[in-house]
Design a protein around this motif. Structure first.
Motif, PDB file in Angstrom:
ATOM      1  N   VAL C  35     -71.642  22.175 -93.967  1.00 44.11           N
ATOM      2  CA  VAL C  35     -72.605  23.183 -93.924  1.00 44.11           C
ATOM      3  C   VAL C  35     -72.111  24.411 -93.786  1.00 44.11           C
ATOM      4  O   VAL C  35     -72.432  25.487 -94.514  1.00 44.11           O
ATOM      5  CB  VAL C  35     -73.979  22.569 -93.115  1.00 44.11           C
ATOM      6  CG1 VAL C  35     -74.837  23.751 -93.054  1.00 44.11           C
ATOM      7  CG2 VAL C  35     -74.334  21.472 -93.525  1.00 44.11           C
ATOM      8  N   SER C  36     -71.317  24.743 -92.898  1.00 45.52           N
ATOM      9  CA  SER C  36     -70.803  25.996 -92.494  1.00 45.52           C
ATOM     10  C   SER C  36     -70.205  26.677 -93.525  1.00 45.52           C
ATOM     11  O   SER C  36     -70.061  27.854 -93.874  1.00 45.52           O
ATOM     12  CB  SER C  36     -70.151  26.184 -91.144  1.00 45.52           C
ATOM     13  OG  SER C  36     -68.575  25.822 -91.476  1.00 45.52           O
ATOM     14  N   ILE C  37     -69.130  26.071 -94.247  1.00 50.25           N
ATOM     15  CA  ILE C  37     -68.447  26.328 -95.349  1.00 50.25           C
ATOM     16  C   ILE C  37     -69.502  26.768 -96.522  1.00 50.25           C
ATOM     17  O   ILE C  37     -69.259  27.894 -97.174  1.00 50.25           O
ATOM     18  CB  ILE C  37     -67.736  25.101 -96.060  1.00 50.25           C
ATOM     19  CG1 ILE C  37     -66.637  24.921 -95.051  1.00 50.25           C
ATOM     20  CG2 ILE C  37     -66.815  25.397 -97.364  1.00 50.25           C
ATOM     21  CD1 ILE C  37     -65.666  23.725 -95.238  1.00 50.25           C
ATOM     22  N   ILE C  38     -70.562  25.888 -96.906  1.00 49.33           N
ATOM     23  CA  ILE C  38     -71.416  26.400 -97.956  1.00 49.33           C
ATOM     24  C   ILE C  38     -72.296  27.600 -97.322  1.00 49.33           C
ATOM     25  O   ILE C  38     -72.371  28.663 -98.339  1.00 49.33           O
ATOM     26  CB  ILE C  38     -72.716  25.332 -98.125  1.00 49.33           C
ATOM     27  CG1 ILE C  38     -71.790  24.181 -98.400  1.00 49.33           C
ATOM     28  CG2 ILE C  38     -73.834  25.758 -98.967  1.00 49.33           C
ATOM     29  CD1 ILE C  38     -72.660  22.704 -98.664  1.00 49.33           C
ATOM     30  N   LEU C  39     -72.673  27.642 -95.942  1.00 53.12           N
ATOM     31  CA  LEU C  39     -73.318  29.041 -95.835  1.00 53.12           C
ATOM     32  C   LEU C  39     -72.750  30.217 -95.968  1.00 53.12           C
ATOM     33  O   LEU C  39     -73.112  31.317 -96.111  1.00 53.12           O
ATOM     34  CB  LEU C  39     -73.872  28.732 -94.269  1.00 53.12           C
ATOM     35  CG  LEU C  39     -74.925  27.766 -94.162  1.00 53.12           C
ATOM     36  CD1 LEU C  39     -75.300  27.521 -92.608  1.00 53.12           C
ATOM     37  CD2 LEU C  39     -76.146  28.108 -94.798  1.00 53.12           C
ATOM     38  N   GLU C  40     -71.300  30.018 -95.317  1.00 51.95           N
ATOM     39  CA  GLU C  40     -70.305  31.070 -95.662  1.00 51.95           C
ATOM     40  C   GLU C  40     -70.274  31.648 -96.908  1.00 51.95           C
ATOM     41  O   GLU C  40     -70.105  32.940 -97.166  1.00 51.95           O
ATOM     42  CB  GLU C  40     -69.068  30.693 -95.253  1.00 51.95           C
ATOM     43  CG  GLU C  40     -68.295  31.304 -93.786  1.00 51.95           C
ATOM     44  CD  GLU C  40     -67.063  30.540 -93.530  1.00 51.95           C
ATOM     45  OE1 GLU C  40     -66.292  31.252 -94.329  1.00 51.95           O
ATOM     46  OE2 GLU C  40     -66.873  29.644 -92.596  1.00 51.95           O
ATOM     47  N   VAL C  45     -76.369  35.211 -95.799  1.00 51.55           N
ATOM     48  CA  VAL C  45     -76.142  34.264 -94.707  1.00 51.55           C
ATOM     49  C   VAL C  45     -74.619  34.818 -93.891  1.00 51.55           C
ATOM     50  O   VAL C  45     -74.738  35.058 -92.739  1.00 51.55           O
ATOM     51  CB  VAL C  45     -75.988  33.101 -94.761  1.00 51.55           C
ATOM     52  CG1 VAL C  45     -75.823  32.096 -93.595  1.00 51.55           C
ATOM     53  CG2 VAL C  45     -77.364  32.587 -95.437  1.00 51.55           C
ATOM     54  N   HIS C  46     -73.827  34.999 -94.791  1.00 54.89           N
ATOM     55  CA  HIS C  46     -72.354  35.517 -94.222  1.00 54.89           C
ATOM     56  C   HIS C  46     -72.481  36.811 -93.620  1.00 54.89           C
ATOM     57  O   HIS C  46     -72.152  36.769 -92.247  1.00 54.89           O
ATOM     58  CB  HIS C  46     -71.487  35.558 -95.532  1.00 54.89           C
ATOM     59  CG  HIS C  46     -69.960  35.760 -94.978  1.00 54.89           C
ATOM     60  ND1 HIS C  46     -69.214  34.822 -94.525  1.00 54.89           N
ATOM     61  CD2 HIS C  46     -69.100  37.142 -95.186  1.00 54.89           C
ATOM     62  CE1 HIS C  46     -68.103  35.479 -93.820  1.00 54.89           C
ATOM     63  NE2 HIS C  46     -68.053  36.434 -94.581  1.00 54.89           N
ATOM     64  N   SER C  47     -73.165  37.705 -93.959  1.00 56.35           N
ATOM     65  CA  SER C  47     -73.008  39.054 -93.364  1.00 56.35           C
ATOM     66  C   SER C  47     -73.870  39.159 -91.998  1.00 56.35           C
ATOM     67  O   SER C  47     -73.480  39.754 -91.148  1.00 56.35           O
ATOM     68  CB  SER C  47     -73.719  40.324 -94.245  1.00 56.35           C
ATOM     69  OG  SER C  47     -74.914  39.825 -94.711  1.00 56.35           O
ATOM     70  N   LYS C  48     -74.881  38.137 -92.027  1.00 54.77           N
ATOM     71  CA  LYS C  48     -75.652  38.240 -90.983  1.00 54.77           C
ATOM     72  C   LYS C  48     -75.216  37.488 -89.640  1.00 54.77           C
ATOM     73  O   LYS C  48     -75.268  37.684 -88.500  1.00 54.77           O
ATOM     74  CB  LYS C  48     -77.078  37.655 -91.245  1.00 54.77           C
ATOM     75  CG  LYS C  48     -78.175  38.593 -90.885  1.00 54.77           C
ATOM     76  CD  LYS C  48     -79.603  37.868 -91.396  1.00 54.77           C
ATOM     77  CE  LYS C  48     -80.669  38.627 -90.923  1.00 54.77           C
ATOM     78  NZ  LYS C  48     -81.784  37.962 -91.745  1.00 54.77           N
ATOM     79  N   TYR C  49     -74.672  36.087 -89.946  1.00 51.38           N
ATOM     80  CA  TYR C  49     -74.376  35.208 -89.162  1.00 51.38           C
ATOM     81  C   TYR C  49     -72.754  34.903 -88.904  1.00 51.38           C
ATOM     82  O   TYR C  49     -72.311  34.037 -88.501  1.00 51.38           O
ATOM     83  CB  TYR C  49     -75.067  33.961 -89.273  1.00 51.38           C
ATOM     84  CG  TYR C  49     -76.311  33.899 -89.255  1.00 51.38           C
ATOM     85  CD1 TYR C  49     -77.485  34.098 -88.163  1.00 51.38           C
ATOM     86  CD2 TYR C  49     -77.132  33.894 -90.464  1.00 51.38           C
ATOM     87  CE1 TYR C  49     -78.592  34.188 -88.028  1.00 51.38           C
ATOM     88  CE2 TYR C  49     -78.591  33.830 -90.546  1.00 51.38           C
ATOM     89  CZ  TYR C  49     -79.130  33.982 -89.082  1.00 51.38           C
ATOM     90  OH  TYR C  49     -80.598  34.042 -89.551  1.00 51.38           O
ATOM     91  N   LEU C  53     -70.780  31.830 -87.405  1.00 49.82           N
ATOM     92  CA  LEU C  53     -70.006  31.067 -88.236  1.00 49.82           C
ATOM     93  C   LEU C  53     -68.476  30.872 -87.942  1.00 49.82           C
ATOM     94  O   LEU C  53     -67.907  29.786 -87.816  1.00 49.82           O
ATOM     95  CB  LEU C  53     -70.090  31.474 -89.937  1.00 49.82           C
ATOM     96  CG  LEU C  53     -71.632  31.215 -90.388  1.00 49.82           C
ATOM     97  CD1 LEU C  53     -71.609  31.776 -91.792  1.00 49.82           C
ATOM     98  CD2 LEU C  53     -71.842  29.573 -90.510  1.00 49.82           C
ATOM     99  N   TYR C  54     -67.895  31.985 -87.588  1.00 54.40           N
ATOM    100  CA  TYR C  54     -66.721  32.094 -87.193  1.00 54.40           C
ATOM    101  C   TYR C  54     -66.262  31.188 -85.891  1.00 54.40           C
ATOM    102  O   TYR C  54     -65.359  30.611 -85.586  1.00 54.40           O
ATOM    103  CB  TYR C  54     -66.114  33.540 -87.037  1.00 54.40           C
ATOM    104  CG  TYR C  54     -64.711  33.546 -86.780  1.00 54.40           C
ATOM    105  CD1 TYR C  54     -63.825  33.395 -87.768  1.00 54.40           C
ATOM    106  CD2 TYR C  54     -64.266  33.956 -85.594  1.00 54.40           C
ATOM    107  CE1 TYR C  54     -62.210  33.544 -87.628  1.00 54.40           C
ATOM    108  CE2 TYR C  54     -62.841  34.188 -85.236  1.00 54.40           C
ATOM    109  CZ  TYR C  54     -61.792  34.034 -86.350  1.00 54.40           C
ATOM    110  OH  TYR C  54     -60.635  34.154 -86.016  1.00 54.40           O
ATOM    111  N   GLY C  55     -67.258  31.550 -85.082  1.00 53.84           N
ATOM    112  CA  GLY C  55     -67.170  30.822 -83.634  1.00 53.84           C
ATOM    113  C   GLY C  55     -67.169  29.264 -83.730  1.00 53.84           C
ATOM    114  O   GLY C  55     -66.322  28.636 -83.345  1.00 53.84           O
TER     115      GLY C  55
END
Lengths: 273, 273, 273, 273
Positions: C35-40, C45-49, C53-55
Motif C-alpha cells: 500500500v505504501s508503494i502505491i501511495l508513494e 500523498v507523496h508530498s504530504k506524507y 512513508l519513509y519512516g
C-alpha cells in the motif's frame, strides 16, 4: 388456519398447487418491482408516472411485509424448536429470513433513523435475491456452489496469482509509461486500472501504452490473460466432472446386488419383503 | 414417380447419390441467396444489378416452393400416418417443415396481407436454417444439443447469477458515475449496457467509469467476467465428458462376453448361429 | 533460545499458535508495504506524507532484515546439513531464502554500489512473493504448478501456434493496411501490436483495420482467438481431471483390503496388531 | 559420404549430437531471418542497414538451398522406394518437403517469372513453419492435432452456429442501426464486421450501437459470445481427457498380467526367457 398459511408460503405435499401459485405471484412482484426501480431512474418516466410508481412501491412492500410475518407465524413448523421464540429467531436469522427482511427494511428504516437514500435504494435490490429461494433451481445452485467450495483454495491461489501479475504489471507500467503519458498513468492506482482492463481483455481504450516497451509488456499481460482464463475454467471443469462421477458412484452403491434395483425406493422394500 | 421424388428429396438407400446431388444444389442455392441478401444491402451494387438480384430471388423462391410441395407430396412416405392429410400436416408442422415454409413465405405473404418489408427480409434468413437439415452434421448437432439440454438447469442458474451481477453492478454504477457523467450513465438501462459490455469483456469504449470507486467496481465486474466464462465452460465440458463416457459404456455393454464382438452387427449373428 | 526462534519463524508442532501470529504479522506488514508503494506514486500523498512513508519503509525493512537473520540463525534446524555454514547457504539459496533477500536488498544495495532507483523500487515488489510462502495455500499452488508442468510441452506448442498466427497476421496486415494507414501500421512491430490486441480480444481501439480485406483478416484472427483460448483451457482442464483421478486412485491403493481403512493411519496400525 | 549427410540432416541414432547442432543452427537461422523481415519493414532500419539485410538474406537462402538439395540427396534413405526418382519425389511432395521448397522459392521465382513482390515476401514466412519440423514438440503437436481431428465435426457445427448467429445479428443490426448511423452500418458487410468484433468480444470501439434496441441485441450477442467460447472449449477439453484415458488404457493393456511390467520393453523379454 396455520396449516393453511403453511401450505401457502412453504412447499407442502398437499398444498403444492396453492404454493406454486403463490410462488409465481411473489416472483412476478419481484420482477415488476425491479422494472419499477429501472423506470424510476429514467427522468422522463419518473416525472410522468411518479405517483403510480410510488403506489406500486407501497403495495409491493405491503405484500412482502405480510408475507414476512406469515413466515414468522409458521416458523414453528418450518424451523421446529423447543419454544416459539426460538423457532421465530431461527427463521429470522436464516439466510432466506435475512433476505426477506432486507427486502422490506428500506421502507421502514427511514421512519426510525436518518439514513442515506442511495443506500436504501441499493437495499431494495435484495428483493431480487429472493428468486434464489424458489425451489426450481435449488439442486443446480447447490451443485455449482459445492464445486466452487470444493475448489476454493485452488481458485484462491489463481486469484492471488492474478493479483500478483496485476501488481507487477501496473508497477512496471507506471515507471515505463508514466513519463510519456503523465495523465493516463499518473500513479500506480491508475496503472492498476489499466492492468485490470488489459488482463480481463475488456480494453475500453481510455488508457493504453504508446511506448514500444509498454506495448510489449501490455501484450504479455494480455496473453497471460488467456492463461488466467484457462486456470479457473480448468479447475471448475474438473470439479464438475468429479461431482458427476460422485453422483454416478452413489447411484451404483445404492443398487441392490441381487435384484439390481435402487435400495432406497419403495419397490425394493416390497420386493425384499 | 412418387418414389423417384422421394429418392430425390429425402435420403434413400438407392437414390443416395441423386439425393446428395440435390442436397448440394439446394445448399449452393441457399448460400447464393444469402450472398444476394448481402449484396442487396450495398447501395452501389443494388442500383446497378437490382434486376439480376430480383431475378435470382424469384428463381430461388420458385425452386424452394417446388421443393416444398414435393416434400408435401411424399409426406406419406416420410411421415407415415393413417390418412394423407395427417401425413401432410405432420410434415408441415415438423421443425424442418416450418423452416421450409418460412423460407418461401416472405415472397407470398405480401400478396395476401400488408406487412412490414423489414420483417419480410428477416424471414428470408430462415433459409439459412435449412443447412441444419443436411444430414452431414446431424450427429454432432444432436450431441451438442443433448449436452446443453442435460445441463440446462445449471446453465440457467449461471445465466441467472450473471443477470444478478449485471443488475447490482448497473444499479451501483448509476448512483456512483451518474453524477459525474450524467450523459453516459443517464439511467439504469444505460448503466446496464455498460455492465454487459464490461462483463462480457467487449469494452467498446463508448462508456466507461472515470471516478475511482467506479473504476474499482468496473474492475471487479471485469474479473467476475472471467469466472462467468469459467462456469458455463466447466459445466459444458463436464457434460461432453459424460457423454463420451456414456457412448463408450454403451459400446462395451453391447459386446458379446464370449467372443468380444459387437452384439448388434451382422457378423455376430452369423457367428452365434 | 534457538528453539524459541524456530518455533516463531517456522511452523512448529508446539509453537503453532505463536508461529501463526508471527505469520499474520508479517503478512500485514507485506500488505501495508505494498500500500505504501502505491501511495508513494500519488504526487499529492507523496508530498504530504513523505516522512511517514519513509519512516514506515525503514521500519518494515528493519523487521524483514531481523527476520531474515533469524531464519539464517535457525537454518541448521530447517535445512539440516553437515556444517552450520552449509545449512545457512542452503537456506540462502533456497527459493524462499532468495525471495527474503530480494525483499531487503533494495534498501542496502545503494549503500554499496550506484544503482538505478527504478530497478530498486521494482525489487521491492518481491516482498509480495513472500505471501506464497505462507503454508495455507501450499497444496493448491503445488497442484496448479504440477498440472502446468505436466502439460508444459502441449502448452508450449499452443504458445508456438499462437506466435505463428500472430506473425502471419501481422505480416499480412502490414502489407494490406500499411498503404491506407501508414501511421497506425507503420511497420511489422506495430502490426504485431495490433495482432496481439486482436487475438487476445483486448481491442483497445487505438489501431484497427479500415479496408475490407483488413477487416476480413482481423475477423479471422479474432475468431481464431476463441480457439486459442479453447486449447490451453482444454489442456489444463484435462490435466486437473487426471490429477484428481490420480489422488483418488492413490487413496484406494492405500486402503486395507480386509478392514477397508487407510493403511497409513495410526488406527489401522493398532487394528492390525 | 551420404550416411554422413544423412546423420547431419535427419535424426540418426549415432549422429544424434551432430544432428542436434545442425537443428539448432537451422532454427537460429530461421529466427534471425524472421527478425530481418521485421527489421526490413521499419523504414529507418531499412534505409540504414539495407545492404547487411540483403546480404543476410542471400546467405540464409543459400544455406536453405544447400540443405534442401542435401535432403533430396538422402531421400532414398528417409523415403525408401523402388527408384531414386520416386524417393526424391516422395520427399519433395511430402508436407515438410513442400515447406522447405516454399522457404527458398521466393528468391528464385522472380528469376523465372514476373510476380508480385508482396506475395513473395509472404512466402518467406513459410520458413517459420519449418520450426514445426523439429522433433522436440512432435508428440504434443500430434496430440493436439489428433484431438482437433477427432472432434472436427462437433467443432464444425460450433463454427456453423457461430456463423449463423453472426449472420442473423448483422442482418438485424443493419436494419436497426442503419437509419441512425448510415455511415457505420452502411451495409450488411459492415454490420458483419461489427458482429464479429462483438461476438469475439474484441470491441475496438470503431463501430457500436447507439439505439436502445441495437444495444439490446448487441448485449445478447456479447453474452452469446461467452457461450460460443464455452462450446469449443468444452469439446476440446473432453477430447483431451479422452486421449489421456486412451493412453492410460493402452499402457495397462500392455502390462504383463503375471509380473506387471511392460510387455514391450526389453526387461520383460529377458524376464520371460
Amino acid at each position: 388456519m396455520k396449516s393453511r398459511i403453511y401450505e401457502l408460503v412453504e412447499k407442502g405435499s398437499h398444498g403444492r398447487r396453492l404454493n406454486q401459485m403463490f410462488d409465481n405471484f411473489i416472483m412476478s412482484l419481484i420482477v415488476m418491482s425491479l422494472v419499477s426501480i429501472i423506470l424510476e431512474s429514467i427522468p422522463d418516466v419518473h416525472s410522468k408516472y411518479s405517483e403510480i410508481l410510488y403506489g406500486f412501491n407501497i403495495l409491493s412492500i405491503g405484500i412482502f411485509t405480510i408475507e414476512y410475518f406469515m413466515r414468522i407465524y409458521v416458523s414453528d413448523v418450518t424451523h421446529p424448536s423447543e419454544t416459539r421464540l426460538k423457532s421465530a429467531s431461527k427463521f429470522i436469522f436464516s439466510t432466506y429470513g435475512l433476505i426477506d427482511l432486507l427486502a422490506i427494511l428500506p421502507f421502514f428504516l427511514p421512519m426510525l433513523i436518518k439514513i442515506d437514500l442511495r443506500f436504501l435504494r441499493a437495499l431494495r435490490l435484495t428483493r431480487f435475491l429472493r428468486i434464489l429461494k424458489l425451489n426450481r433451481y435449488n439442486d443446480s445452485l447447490n451443485l455449482i456452489w459445492a464445486v466452487i467450495k470444493e475448489k476454493k483454495s485452488e481458485l484462491a491461489v489463481t486469484g492471488f496469482l492474478t493479483f500478483l501479475i496485476l501488481m507487477i504489471a501496473s508497477f512496471l507500467m507506471y515507471h515505463i509509461e508514466g513519463d510519456k503519458q503523465p495523465e493516463a498513468f499518473s500513479n500506480i492506482l491508475e496503472s492498476f486500472w489499466w492492468a485490470v482492463a488489459t488482463l480481463t481483455t475488456v480494453g475500453y481504450g481510455d488508457i493504453y501504452p504508446i511506448t514500444g516497451l509498454g506495448k510489449f509488456i501490455s501484450g504479455l499481460i494480455a496473453i497471460l490473460g488467456i492463461g488466467i482464463v484457462a486456470l479457473p475454467t480448468g479447475i471448475v471443469g474438473a470439479g464438475f466432472m468429479a461431482k458427476v462421477e460422485q453422483v454416478k458412484q452413489k447411484k451404483e452403491d445404492r443398487k441392490c446386488p441381487h435384484c439390481g434395483c435402487d435400495l432406497l425406493t419403495r419397490q425394493h422394500e416390497i420386493h425384499s419383503n
